[in-house]
Design a protein around this motif. Sequence first.
Motif, PDB file in Angstrom:
ATOM      1  N   ALA A  23       0.614  -0.947   0.021  1.00 22.95           N
ATOM      2  CA  ALA A  23       0.130   0.364  -0.313  1.00 22.95           C
ATOM      3  C   ALA A  23       1.041   0.786  -0.088  1.00 22.95           C
ATOM      4  O   ALA A  23      -0.070   2.383  -0.665  1.00 22.95           O
ATOM      5  CB  ALA A  23      -1.299  -0.239   1.161  1.00 22.95           C
ATOM      6  N   ARG A  24       2.077   1.365   0.792  1.00 23.93           N
ATOM      7  CA  ARG A  24       2.666   2.440   1.063  1.00 23.93           C
ATOM      8  C   ARG A  24       2.975   2.576  -0.338  1.00 23.93           C
ATOM      9  O   ARG A  24       3.770   3.829  -0.714  1.00 23.93           O
ATOM     10  CB  ARG A  24       3.789   2.467   2.048  1.00 23.93           C
ATOM     11  CG  ARG A  24       2.509   2.036   3.445  1.00 23.93           C
ATOM     12  CD  ARG A  24       3.968   2.188   4.739  1.00 23.93           C
ATOM     13  NE  ARG A  24       3.174   2.186   6.351  1.00 23.93           N
ATOM     14  CZ  ARG A  24       3.239   3.279   6.575  1.00 23.93           C
ATOM     15  NH1 ARG A  24       3.678   4.353   6.235  1.00 23.93           N
ATOM     16  NH2 ARG A  24       2.620   3.251   7.641  1.00 23.93           N
ATOM     17  N   VAL A  57      -5.189   4.493  -3.560  1.00 24.06           N
ATOM     18  CA  VAL A  57      -5.190   3.570  -2.708  1.00 24.06           C
ATOM     19  C   VAL A  57      -5.727   2.935  -1.497  1.00 24.06           C
ATOM     20  O   VAL A  57      -6.189   4.075  -0.773  1.00 24.06           O
ATOM     21  CB  VAL A  57      -3.773   3.064  -1.707  1.00 24.06           C
ATOM     22  CG1 VAL A  57      -3.453   2.303  -1.260  1.00 24.06           C
ATOM     23  CG2 VAL A  57      -2.297   3.128  -2.614  1.00 24.06           C
ATOM     24  N   LEU A  58      -6.538   2.363  -2.183  1.00 22.96           N
ATOM     25  CA  LEU A  58      -7.822   2.017  -1.085  1.00 22.96           C
ATOM     26  C   LEU A  58      -7.301   0.996   0.080  1.00 22.96           C
ATOM     27  O   LEU A  58      -6.530  -0.468  -0.647  1.00 22.96           O
ATOM     28  CB  LEU A  58      -9.277   1.900  -1.197  1.00 22.96           C
ATOM     29  CG  LEU A  58     -10.747   1.192  -0.369  1.00 22.96           C
ATOM     30  CD1 LEU A  58     -10.505   2.258   0.133  1.00 22.96           C
ATOM     31  CD2 LEU A  58     -11.619   0.665  -1.384  1.00 22.96           C
ATOM     32  N   HIS A  59      -7.205   1.064   1.458  1.00 24.07           N
ATOM     33  CA  HIS A  59      -6.005  -0.433   2.387  1.00 24.07           C
ATOM     34  C   HIS A  59      -7.351  -0.577   3.812  1.00 24.07           C
ATOM     35  O   HIS A  59      -6.718   0.769   4.434  1.00 24.07           O
ATOM     36  CB  HIS A  59      -5.275   0.526   2.431  1.00 24.07           C
ATOM     37  CG  HIS A  59      -4.373  -0.775   3.020  1.00 24.07           C
ATOM     38  ND1 HIS A  59      -4.188  -1.966   2.630  1.00 24.07           N
ATOM     39  CD2 HIS A  59      -2.917  -0.702   4.075  1.00 24.07           C
ATOM     40  CE1 HIS A  59      -3.658  -2.627   3.677  1.00 24.07           C
ATOM     41  NE2 HIS A  59      -2.992  -2.062   4.566  1.00 24.07           N
ATOM     42  N   PRO A  60      -8.251  -0.625   3.678  1.00 25.24           N
ATOM     43  CA  PRO A  60      -9.319  -0.233   4.982  1.00 25.24           C
ATOM     44  C   PRO A  60      -9.007  -1.277   5.763  1.00 25.24           C
ATOM     45  O   PRO A  60      -8.339  -2.802   5.675  1.00 25.24           O
ATOM     46  CB  PRO A  60     -10.357  -0.350   4.173  1.00 25.24           C
ATOM     47  CG  PRO A  60     -10.195  -1.769   2.930  1.00 25.24           C
ATOM     48  CD  PRO A  60      -8.697  -1.055   2.602  1.00 25.24           C
ATOM     49  N   SER A  88      10.998   3.209   3.053  1.00 24.91           N
ATOM     50  CA  SER A  88      10.256   3.623   4.165  1.00 24.91           C
ATOM     51  C   SER A  88       8.597   2.796   3.694  1.00 24.91           C
ATOM     52  O   SER A  88       8.136   2.424   4.808  1.00 24.91           O
ATOM     53  CB  SER A  88       9.838   5.044   2.885  1.00 24.91           C
ATOM     54  OG  SER A  88       9.200   5.258   2.323  1.00 24.91           O
ATOM     55  N   PRO A  89       8.454   1.953   3.620  1.00 28.52           N
ATOM     56  CA  PRO A  89       7.432   0.772   3.373  1.00 28.52           C
ATOM     57  C   PRO A  89       7.750   0.319   4.102  1.00 28.52           C
ATOM     58  O   PRO A  89       6.334  -0.923   4.627  1.00 28.52           O
ATOM     59  CB  PRO A  89       7.606   0.569   2.260  1.00 28.52           C
ATOM     60  CG  PRO A  89       7.376   1.092   0.936  1.00 28.52           C
ATOM     61  CD  PRO A  89       8.793   1.642   1.699  1.00 28.52           C
ATOM     62  N   GLY A  93       6.757  17.251   6.359  1.00 26.25           N
ATOM     63  CA  GLY A  93       6.478  16.758   5.410  1.00 26.25           C
ATOM     64  C   GLY A  93       6.281  14.994   6.142  1.00 26.25           C
ATOM     65  O   GLY A  93       7.460  14.875   5.962  1.00 26.25           O
ATOM     66  N   THR A  94       4.889  14.183   5.765  1.00 27.59           N
ATOM     67  CA  THR A  94       5.343  13.407   5.807  1.00 27.59           C
ATOM     68  C   THR A  94       5.865  12.987   4.163  1.00 27.59           C
ATOM     69  O   THR A  94       5.754  13.275   3.358  1.00 27.59           O
ATOM     70  CB  THR A  94       3.926  12.425   5.332  1.00 27.59           C
ATOM     71  OG1 THR A  94       3.898  11.040   5.537  1.00 27.59           O
ATOM     72  CG2 THR A  94       3.480  13.007   4.304  1.00 27.59           C
ATOM     73  N   ILE A  95       6.914  11.515   4.209  1.00 28.69           N
ATOM     74  CA  ILE A  95       7.080  10.782   3.378  1.00 28.69           C
ATOM     75  C   ILE A  95       6.401   9.932   2.049  1.00 28.69           C
ATOM     76  O   ILE A  95       6.364   9.597   1.099  1.00 28.69           O
ATOM     77  CB  ILE A  95       8.011   9.932   3.751  1.00 28.69           C
ATOM     78  CG1 ILE A  95       9.170  10.058   2.878  1.00 28.69           C
ATOM     79  CG2 ILE A  95       7.737   8.738   4.052  1.00 28.69           C
ATOM     80  CD1 ILE A  95      10.296   9.171   3.306  1.00 28.69           C
ATOM     81  N   ALA A  96       5.262   9.601   3.245  1.00 30.59           N
ATOM     82  CA  ALA A  96       3.865   8.848   2.591  1.00 30.59           C
ATOM     83  C   ALA A  96       3.919   8.907   0.916  1.00 30.59           C
ATOM     84  O   ALA A  96       3.580   7.855   0.357  1.00 30.59           O
ATOM     85  CB  ALA A  96       3.669   8.836   3.608  1.00 30.59           C
ATOM     86  N   TYR A  97       3.814   9.903   0.579  1.00 30.12           N
ATOM     87  CA  TYR A  97       3.424  10.408  -0.789  1.00 30.12           C
ATOM     88  C   TYR A  97       5.321  11.201  -1.645  1.00 30.12           C
ATOM     89  O   TYR A  97       4.259  11.569  -2.559  1.00 30.12           O
ATOM     90  CB  TYR A  97       2.343  11.438  -0.867  1.00 30.12           C
ATOM     91  CG  TYR A  97       0.840  10.811  -0.479  1.00 30.12           C
ATOM     92  CD1 TYR A  97       0.057  10.094  -0.923  1.00 30.12           C
ATOM     93  CD2 TYR A  97       0.679  10.831   0.970  1.00 30.12           C
ATOM     94  CE1 TYR A  97      -0.624   8.905  -0.258  1.00 30.12           C
ATOM     95  CE2 TYR A  97      -0.518  10.538   2.116  1.00 30.12           C
ATOM     96  CZ  TYR A  97      -1.180   9.467   0.774  1.00 30.12           C
ATOM     97  OH  TYR A  97      -2.363   8.871   1.390  1.00 30.12           O
ATOM     98  N   GLU A  98       5.924  10.622  -0.916  1.00 29.06           N
ATOM     99  CA  GLU A  98       7.107  11.429  -2.499  1.00 29.06           C
ATOM    100  C   GLU A  98       7.321   9.987  -3.149  1.00 29.06           C
ATOM    101  O   GLU A  98       7.091   9.059  -2.703  1.00 29.06           O
ATOM    102  CB  GLU A  98       8.045  11.204  -1.046  1.00 29.06           C
ATOM    103  CG  GLU A  98       8.638  12.309  -0.521  1.00 29.06           C
ATOM    104  CD  GLU A  98       8.615  13.620  -0.942  1.00 29.06           C
ATOM    105  OE1 GLU A  98       9.121  13.687  -1.582  1.00 29.06           O
ATOM    106  OE2 GLU A  98       7.791  13.994  -0.022  1.00 29.06           O
ATOM    107  N   PRO A  99       7.607  11.111  -4.471  1.00 32.19           N
ATOM    108  CA  PRO A  99       7.749   9.763  -5.548  1.00 32.19           C
ATOM    109  C   PRO A  99       8.787   8.641  -5.231  1.00 32.19           C
ATOM    110  O   PRO A  99       9.558   8.834  -4.412  1.00 32.19           O
ATOM    111  CB  PRO A  99       8.187  10.678  -6.149  1.00 32.19           C
ATOM    112  CG  PRO A  99       8.199  12.038  -6.188  1.00 32.19           C
ATOM    113  CD  PRO A  99       7.730  11.943  -5.057  1.00 32.19           C
TER     114      PRO A  99
END
Length: 905
Positions: free
Chosen positions: A84-85, A94-97, A809-810, A827-833
């Motif tokens: 997901a990450r 991404v949908l990750h519920p 990071s993942p 900020g967060t690294i979560a959406y960095e390319p």
Amino acid sequence: MISAKVFLISHPISANHSGIMKEYNFSEIEKKWQDYWEKNRTFRTHDDFSNPNKYYILDMFPYPSGAGLHVGHPEGYTATDIVARYKRMKGFNVLHPMGWDAFGLPAEQYAIQTGTHPAVTTNKNCDTFRRQIKALGLSYDWDREINTTDPAYFKWTQWIFIKLYNTWYDHNTNRGRDINELPVPLDVIKAGDEARKKYIDSKRLAYYDDAQIWYCPSCRIVCANEEVLTDGSHEKCGNRVVRRNLKQWMLRIPYYAERLLNGLEQLDWPEGIKEMQRNWIGRSTGAEVDFQVDGSGEIITVYTTRPDTLFGATYMVLSPENPLVGNLTNPEQAGAVEEYVRAASLKSDLDRTDLAREKTGVFTGSYAINPVNNKKIPIWVADYVLMGYGTGAIMAVPAHDERDFEFAKKFGIEIVCILSPAVNDMEQKRRIISGDECWSGDGIYINSSDSKRGITLDGLNVEEGIATITRWIENRNIGIYRVNYKLRDWLFSRQRYWGEPFPVIHWEDGSISLLDEKDLPLTLPELEIYEPGANGESPLSNATDWLYVTDNEGRRGKRETNTMPQWAGSCWYYLRFIDPKNEEKIFDPEKERYWMPVDLYIGGAEHAVLHLLYARFWHKVLFDLGIVSTDEPFMKLFNQGMILAFAYETATGAKVSSDQVTEKDGKYYIADTGEEVRQIVAKMSKSLKNVINPDDVVRNYGADTLRLFEMFLGPLEATKPWDEKGIKGPHNFLSRTYRLIANGENITGGEEDPEILKALHKTIRKVTEDIEGLRFNTAISAMMIFLNTALKKEKIARETASSYIKLLSPFAPHLAEELWELTGHEGTIAYEPWPLADERYLREEVFECPVSVNGKMRFKIELPVDLPVEEVKEIVLADERAKKWIGDASPKVIVVPNRIVNIVV
RNA sequence: GCCCGGAUGGCGGAAUUGGUAGACGCGCUGGUCUCAAACACCAGUGGCAGCAAUGCCGUGCCGGUUCGAUCCCGGCUCCGGGCACCA
């Protein structure tokens, strides 16, 4: 030396080079970033239809048991979280519920014992699970959390049930349709309203009927066929189940057998799981053939996959439950047959799955006529024929069927071989032809022609024989080609409190009606006593206020007191995640079209048949009704392997609780008695006291280490033993990473060292490929190799460090966020390319070419890449080391470009 | 019995699916640091022989195909999972 020592003693702090070194404080870091993600709702998923790249990645949601998480849960959850990450960084929406499959027996059992409402227990357990899962840093969108026991959720489970009830299967178009579109035959209409209703009910996908079903007296609950193990025990409790006749709700899943089978082909699922589903559906082809009963008008219809062996049919067998048994038993045999049928019914209660399985049976006294040769053959009753499969009657061909052979031998029935077997062993062939041995393989027919009836099989092989005889049977109108399935109707009710109530009313006149959609959800009543009745009544039958209803005309009715099985909620939960708070609809169709199907579904293989088959069934029905847009719900499925743990047993095999065992010099002893025990690996279980709680691991090493360790243990699909000794490896890797990057002095601004650059891009490529292929163990190993390279240099360019942190990071998201910040990012690294591997750095000019002599590697030689074969030969043969092996011989040289050279002497 | 997997150092596991067997990690051995230990760091580590260079053996067992086999083929053994009187 001496002076150095003196220096170091006088400056103890600088013992670890480079001044004051920050240590990897995982608890602080993990707390900080979990709070950050929560506060910023970093992982909230937006229904952003403008991004065409969506990725729906799903875990099998857990049953929140009182014991809390064990380390098996984080394995699958970490795997999906990594993907997901990674996908987010690749620009996917991404949908990750995550949610809770929270109906179930344990909470109810606890209610029976303590009077605590199951909802209370369940909510407490959900809180524990949620806390534990959050402590692992998993990037779920918690705004989408669902709970199957929430009336706002099970309202729609009930809604789907109503849909199933109001659907019939059109075998012409092969799809489910609204019951209002069901064509009712004229003669049925003529027969009146009652007949019409009965006809319609007989076509519904959900129906209420008296059925012989399995009942577990210990749990006081009925069980689906699938829930009864081979030895006749209940898979939940291990106690014996018995046969009972009870009115229950059933679902006609066999109507979808063909679609469930064919649908498997398009799915990217493990072959083994697909095979298990195929076996469970159990498609077979053959023919139904009618046999006249001698001297009576009766006809016995049998199902056989081998109509080609009709000439070898020397007797028939009826199942003891077959209704024809009574009519076909002649007076002399009546006593014996009745006794046998009675014994069989008892046997099915107690010992149906007797392991010895000696064939038993009794002759009815009647004969049938074999249609291919007019021979009279005896009709027997035997319990090796099951009423639930085919027609409950068989033609027995002892020469070519093992079971029939065994039976015929025991009762002295004629064995006629009609197939000369395709074997080379002459002795075996002789035995088969003379009826002394059974043969179910291929061969050439003998004794299989009858000129009067125009049937000739002699000389054909089995495939041709089946085709020929099937045609003959159909032409003569004595039978028909037939496809059969093992898959049975699905018993869909349980005598329990803690499940979805059926939106059903049974009226005093015997009719059934379902609630209106607008009256949903039908919630559970409050109860004092949760215990089910001894005769299989649900505890709901005590809820008198809730139970009785009266309609506008004063007609009295009673609500359905059974509840739905636990499978119900999990059959469609993946759909609710798409739009979990919708009060008007089950979900917004536009959102469904965007998010479905699930792109990757990860969970345990224990759900191979049950959950995955049921969910596919419901999904196909919803698809036929136009409610969902895809025919299959889960495109790619992956099963994580089980994590086992050490356990201990004595010489006699008795299991010893792990907390009583101590280790000394590699041997294990019971602490109190000193008795030596053996270490084994076994499933984690309470009784072995070998359950590992992730909380402890997180406290001691941190969530990032736990995540990494679980992924590094081995391939995701493998069954792996948990050995905590190994956890130091991944933990060290993370603290070394921290030491390299958190230490500002190691980070340089300028050009990167070419060796590190090359290593980085190799790592990017490897980690990317491995995440795509779900090979997390080797991805981690690649990052370790990179770190080792970088640590040797003690310097790393800021840019390189950034790429490396992204790769990490993942896997270790908390540490990655921290390092991302420490290297000056906001900020967060979560959406960095996600970094891209640059081919420029990957190209090699020379490589170490292994040279083998006669297939055995002898030495290596540095060669330019892509050097022409002839030149390679020349260089290699000129090498001193090669000459040593060649001597005077003139060798053959095989050159595999850029790979290996083999000299054959 | 049938159907799927699997077997590689002391241990977990790698190996671009026919091309350097043992990556990476644990453990172990030696060293540095320490009063000492733990931690950390450095070096070594499949087995046998040898001071060494090196040689021989080695991917559950037996055989085959191939210049070359952990990988392909035939025959077994053991372990795990599923199904099991389904006609």
